[in-house]
Design an enzyme around this catalytic site. Sequence first.
Site, PDB file in Angstrom:
ATOM      1  N   GLY A   1       0.789  -1.228   0.000  1.00 58.89           N
ATOM      2  CA  GLY A   1       0.000   0.000   0.000  1.00 58.89           C
ATOM      3  C   GLY A   1       0.820   1.276   0.000  1.00 58.89           C
TER       4      GLY A   1
ATOM      5  N   CYS B   1     -22.840  -7.180 -19.184  1.00 59.23           N
ATOM      6  CA  CYS B   1     -21.659  -7.358 -18.339  1.00 59.23           C
ATOM      7  C   CYS B   1     -20.563  -6.433 -18.833  1.00 59.23           C
ATOM      8  CB  CYS B   1     -21.125  -8.786 -18.441  1.00 59.23           C
ATOM      9  SG  CYS B   1     -22.210 -10.011 -17.741  1.00 59.23           S
TER      10      CYS B   1
END
Lengths: 300, 259
Positions: A37, A271
């Site tokens: 992160g 989709c």
Amino acid sequence: MTAPPRGPDPAYNEAYLDEQTKRMIRRALLKAIAIPGYQVPFASREMPLAYGWGTGGMQVTAAIIGRDDVLKVIDQGADDTTNAVSIRRFFARVSGVRTTERTSEATIIQTRHRIPEEPLRAGQIIVYQVPQPEPLRKLEPREVETRRMHALADYGLMYVKLYEDIARHGRITLSYDYPVLVGGRYVMAPSPIPSFDNPKMNRSPALQLFGAGREKRIYAVPPYTSVESLAFEDHPFHPWRADQACDLCGSTTSYLDEVVVDDRGGRMFVCSDTDWCATRRVAGYRGAQAGHPIAADGGA
Amino acid sequence: MTPEAPLLEAEGVTVRFGRIEAVSGVSFSLWPGEVLAIVGESGSGKTTLLRTLHGDLAPCSGRVLYRRRSGETVDVHALPEPARRLLARTEWGFVHQNPRDGLRMAVSAGGNVGERLMAAGARHWGRIRAEAAAWLARVEIDAGRIDDPPRIFSGGMQQRLQIARVLVTNPRLVLMDEPTGGLDVSVQARLLDLIRSLVRELGLAAVIVTHDLAVARLLADRMLVMQRGRVVEAGLTDQVLDDPQHPYAQLLVSSVLQA
């Protein structure tokens, strides 16, 4: 589906970037994986593509791609949009790798705005193209200050943004680039994927790499790392999805795009992940408008 | 009553900016629940001293000691930055002269008050909002303004909002830099009333920097008079204001117009 392997174009160094640049990017990647992160600065290069079109993701892909890899590139979930097609062709040419549209066959998936519906498996690497790596940027314009906030895990401000959203709209309306807490430590921008995809990042067996070319940052989420979407105890995280079924394949669990099909108000939901939709149609699933011309060049 | 240790102690604090000595050898103690005013003309080093107490500026010599809620005494400038920031957002509060420095002008009043709670770890939206609403009521801001950003508030309201934002985490020590500067007289009077009642009610210790002797008279138990970076006179507020000893303090007191 799968393009046959050719050799890399001898006019370019393999995978376009020179070896020193690839080493520099790999070092940044190793650091990024070691600190999940955390945004690692790197010396982003000019790519034969405009900033904002995926230069960060392309540099990461170029640094990790090898002869045996199979590359899939998606843009908004689709394999057949301009950006996806040109990046896929680029790597087919400069690194000579096989390319595919099948999520399950790919070893590297470079993506813009989506995570494939089919769950990723161990050994796969997903590379995100990131326009703005700093989740706090809109709240705090000073780079020095945001770095200090990350260093001290001082994330009160991030919650102020969510607080304001609820105060104004009664719920968190943020539906993409929804901030996450990685490994219980760093708040991270997941790139502009829909919040629907956030849960897929949590404890994913695949390695997730993020490249921001213009902002010159690389970050990563190693396999099986916790990725938690920020929320309040009384306003829990709620991934947003259109309350419809795909009109082509009938899927009620995938992320849907709303498509305007004519100029008389006609619309349909399909989709956003074209590979998922096509695979389902081949398997015999049919939606309310199955056979619609919109699917004509989409595979099934 | 058992003698308590001081809450905040400055020991020979000196701050230099290049060749200029802004604060020279200032020492004082602040006791729990006490309000100390620092008065002096512009450029006398009041604000520099306040920022040094808060840890924003490092002294060239001397030190600032603070006794934590846990009873432990720490040297403010020797603390690592994470610990100092934590202290600043849990046990301390800083009220800026200009509310623009202390507030987020684009964030709603509720968000401004709630930010300190969220920074301290609050994660329940309803409770954060209820707490913010309660504090807005205490500083006399109408409940209907909770979702308005402070940029559309009047100067007095902005300053009251800033005070609510600081006090919401129950600090023990509040540092105020000219809290009434730039407000008109009637608004000043109401704000002073408010600060005085809150300080008494919450048992806060406060250091108030001001050039307005009336503010010192109204709020402070003790005061320091500063001139050119030095404390020239210190004592109980009434004592200093009614019977100043140092020539500069005499000048300062006599230069106030008697209304």
